[in-house]
Design an enzyme around this catalytic site. Structure first.
Site, PDB file in Angstrom:
ATOM      1  N   HIS A   1       1.913  -9.731  10.533  1.00 30.43           N
ATOM      2  CA  HIS A   1       2.958 -10.293   9.677  1.00 30.43           C
ATOM      3  C   HIS A   1       3.502 -11.543  10.359  1.00 30.43           C
ATOM      4  O   HIS A   1       3.760 -11.517  11.570  1.00 30.43           O
ATOM      5  CB  HIS A   1       4.074  -9.260   9.459  1.00 30.43           C
ATOM      6  CG  HIS A   1       5.141  -9.766   8.552  1.00 30.43           C
ATOM      7  ND1 HIS A   1       4.941  -9.918   7.192  1.00 30.43           N
ATOM      8  CD2 HIS A   1       6.401 -10.201   8.796  1.00 30.43           C
ATOM      9  CE1 HIS A   1       6.046 -10.406   6.642  1.00 30.43           C
ATOM     10  NE2 HIS A   1       6.945 -10.596   7.596  1.00 30.43           N
TER      11      HIS A   1
ATOM     12  N   LEU B   1       0.836  -1.204   0.000  1.00 25.77           N
ATOM     13  CA  LEU B   1       0.000   0.000   0.000  1.00 25.77           C
ATOM     14  C   LEU B   1       0.869   1.251   0.000  1.00 25.77           C
ATOM     15  O   LEU B   1       1.873   1.333   0.714  1.00 25.77           O
ATOM     16  CB  LEU B   1      -0.912  -0.020   1.228  1.00 25.77           C
ATOM     17  CG  LEU B   1      -1.950  -1.153   1.196  1.00 25.77           C
ATOM     18  CD1 LEU B   1      -2.564  -1.365   2.568  1.00 25.77           C
ATOM     19  CD2 LEU B   1      -3.025  -0.868   0.151  1.00 25.77           C
TER      20      LEU B   1
HETATM   21  C1  GRF Z   1      -1.169 -15.028   7.634  1.00 23.97           C
HETATM   22  O1  GRF Z   1      -0.094 -15.860   7.946  1.00 23.97           O
HETATM   23  C2  GRF Z   1      -0.759 -13.598   7.700  1.00 23.97           C
HETATM   24  O2  GRF Z   1       0.142 -13.326   8.718  1.00 23.97           O
HETATM   25  C3  GRF Z   1      -0.090 -13.450   6.376  1.00 23.97           C
HETATM   26  O3  GRF Z   1      -0.915 -14.149   5.472  1.00 23.97           O
HETATM   27  C4  GRF Z   1      -1.590 -15.167   6.180  1.00 23.97           C
HETATM   28  C5  GRF Z   1      -3.054 -14.958   5.978  1.00 23.97           C
HETATM   29  O4  GRF Z   1      -3.820 -16.021   6.411  1.00 23.97           O
HETATM   30  N1  GRF Z   1       0.137 -12.064   6.047  1.00 23.97           N
HETATM   31  P1  GRF Z   1      -5.404 -15.898   6.487  1.00 23.97           P
HETATM   32  O5  GRF Z   1      -5.902 -15.394   5.148  1.00 23.97           O
HETATM   33  O6  GRF Z   1      -5.748 -14.964   7.612  1.00 23.97           O
HETATM   34  O7  GRF Z   1      -5.888 -17.295   6.753  1.00 23.97           O
END
Ligand code: GRF
Length: 212
Positions: free
Chosen positions: A109, A93
């Site tokens: 993250h 973004l």
């Molecule tokens: C998670 O591990 C998040 O930290 C990362 O992408 C994944 C998303 O998983 N950025 P979900 O779509 O919430 O199941």
């Protein structure tokens, strides 16, 4: 009731954990809408099944990132959010977007930031010989996977781990961490102090998750 808009790119398991906890713990907030840049994001179907309004702003329909982000902002703002929550939202973004939601834009993250921003975090943690891994919830700044840290969850790295097994352990920790951090946010318990975030009552901003 404060209004949360969640942005997703895929499965939406963090979205689900947030929506469940918000209802179960009777937060002064609820998920008002879920928006994705991908019509095939599985989490949209889940949200629709819960009666949560959904929207798609397809990045491919816009020639520039600015154009995409203006359309995304318009879709978000239609829900008058108090909080914009990135939950597995896989688009970078730009500065204007981030500034628009400054102080009310959160991200999760799957690493212990500032280690391993960007992609392939679990593989990189394994290759680096890390013995601990985890996840971070932070306020978003224009720099990728950067910004005042609200809370972190730590998990062990096991000798037999693959990126997939480590990812599953971290994800289970994310499902505890993100609702905890967001609940603090909506309850007004977070104080941003320069680059740091502190909990008003000194709550430990960390989780230690050893299972599974
Ligand atoms: C998670 O591990 C998040 O930290 C990362 O992408 C994944 C998303 O998983 N950025 P979900 O779509 O919430 O199941």
């Amino acid at each position: 009731m404060q209004r949360i808009v969640v942005l997703i790119s895929g499965r939406g398991s963090n979205l689900q954990s947030i929506a469940h906890q918000a209802a179960a713990e009777q937060w002064p907030a609820r998920v008002e809408a879920v928006i994705s840049h991908r019509a095939d994001a599985a989490g949209l179907g889940w949200a629709a099944g819960q009666g949560i309004p959904t929207g798609v702003v397809d990045h491919r329909a816009h020639a520039t990132r600015e154009g995409f982000e203006q359309a995304l902002s318009a879709a978000i703002d239609a829900h008058r959010p108090d909080w914009v929550v990135l939950a597995g939202f896989m688009r970078i973004l730009g500065e204007e977007f981030v500034r628009r939601y400054a102080g009310r834009l959160l991200n999760i993250h799957p690493s212990l930031l500032p280690a391993f921003p960007g992609l392939h975090t679990h593989q990189r943690a394994l290759e680096s010989g890390c013995t601990l891994a985890g996840a971070t919830v932070h306020f978003v700044t224009p720099r990728l996977d950067h910004g005042p840290i609200v809370a972190q969850a730590v998990v062990p790295v096991r000798a037999a781990d693959t990126a997939a097994s480590l990812s599953a352990r971290v994800l289970a920790a994310e499902h505890k961490l993100y609702p905890m951090a967001l609940r603090w946010a909506v309850q007004g318990e977070l104080i941003i102090d320069g680059q740091r975030v502190v909990h008003r009552d000194g709550a430990p901003q960390q989780l230690f998750c050893t299972e599974p």
